[in-house]
Design a protein around this motif. Structure first.
Motif: not given
Length: 339
Positions: A21-25, A38-42, A167-172, A174-184
């Protein structure tokens, strides 16, 4: 305290949601330059997560992940600038290309381990920028001049400018990659990768195909890093061979160490370190910025040998103590009520 009890605690349940939620704002409240940072950080966080799969989970050392980062960036740039492919299609193609490249490199590298594998990947990082400068590849890579990319505009139904949309595209992603990595990591495949890291001979004895899992780790790691490079090319709107020097591979590795080897959330802290600390060091002394950066890095390693994972362990310990205290108070109140 176990992972399940962590997930039942308020911080474990709501922490990721609050962070998102903070990232979306951010694009709504921050200025364009901060949105860009912030986009570069992600982007860097995605690259560090990719390297973490290889180093932290599977135990293979790479000094050349900047090459996969460059390959993803150039794939997107060539497809968008040379062939007019929309970025929505170019990004998946870059992921597939870097996955295949990771497999192609990981397969012959099976004979190498430790420092010898690191040396082979170091050679890859040094060689690729020079290959991109070859005149025979100029029609595609642009040679030393590189390739410029037009910044994608936001969809018409979204009230966002180009920087906010990226930013929004990169955030989406990033969340997908994190989810994939965590599940892997938590899957049977992830446990096999960890078993290979701990003891390859024992893993082979248990029936694990060590060669397959080592190659798979290289492929997935290269794919994630390539996605980061592809996003970077779109965000920066430019690629050139000099943008992907060996320093980039070192920076990604430093981010991994700072974030904590094997600790996935640490990728974001590692990305913040490699993005902001060089600027802080230059602000302290332009002439000695490298020395200041080195001192800060050494100080962090000495104080926290495990990187940011040490802070994560401390946080989990705090949650454990808080959870036990809360349960003890609840039990005491129930006993008093019953009596």
């Amino acid at each position: 305290m176990t992972a399940s009890s962590n997930s039942r605690s308020p911080a474990g349940r709501y922490g990721p949601v609050i962070a998102i939620l903070i990232a979306v704002l951010v694009p709504v409240l921050a200025k364009d330059f901060l949105v860009f940072q912030a986009t570069q950080l992600m982007v860097y966080a995605i690259a560090i997560m990719g390297l973490n799969i290889l180093v932290g989970i599977n135990g293979q050392l790479s000094l050349g992940h900047g090459a996969f980062y460059a390959l993803g960036a150039y794939t997107v740039a060539i497809l968008m600038d040379g062939y007019g492919m929309p970025y929505g299609w170019a990004l998946p193609v870059a992921a597939l290309v870097t996955f295949a490249a990771g497999f192609a490199f990981g397969l012959p590298a099976l004979r190498l381990e430790g420092i010898y594998l690191a040396l082979a990947t170091f050679t890859l990082a040094i060689a690729l920028p020079q290959i991109l400068k070859l005149s025979v590849l100029d029609p595609w890579t642009g040679g030393v001049q590189g390739i410029s990319i037009a910044k994608p505009e936001a969809p018409a139904f979204l009230p966002l400018n180009a920087d906010q949309w990226l930013y929004v595209l990169t955030l989406a992603i990033t969340c997908l990659v994190y989810w994939l990595a965590r599940n892997l990591i938590g899957s049977r495949t992830g446990r096999a990768l960890t078993a290979v890291k701990d003891n390859a001979l024992a893993a082979r004895t248990m029936g694990i195909n060590v060669a397959l899992y080592k190659t798979l780790a290289f492929s997935v790691s290269a794919c994630f890093t390539g996605i980061a490079g592809a996003l970077s090319a779109i965000v920066v709107q430019y690629v050139s061979p000099d943008s992907f020097s060996f320093y980039l591979s070192v920076a990604i590795l430093v981010g991994l160490v700072v974030g904590g080897v094997g600790w996935l959330p640490g990728a974001f802290l590692g990305a913040a370190f490699i993005l902001f600390v060089p600027n802080i060091a230059e602000g302290v002394s332009k002439g000695l910025s490298g020395a200041v950066y080195g001192v800060l890095l050494i100080a962090l390693i000495v104080l926290r040998p495990g990187g940011s994972a040490g802070f994560g362990a401390a946080w989990r310990g705090l949650l454990s103590r808080t959870g036990r205290t809360t349960r003890q108070i609840s039990l005491s109140q129930e006993k008093e009520t019953g009596s």
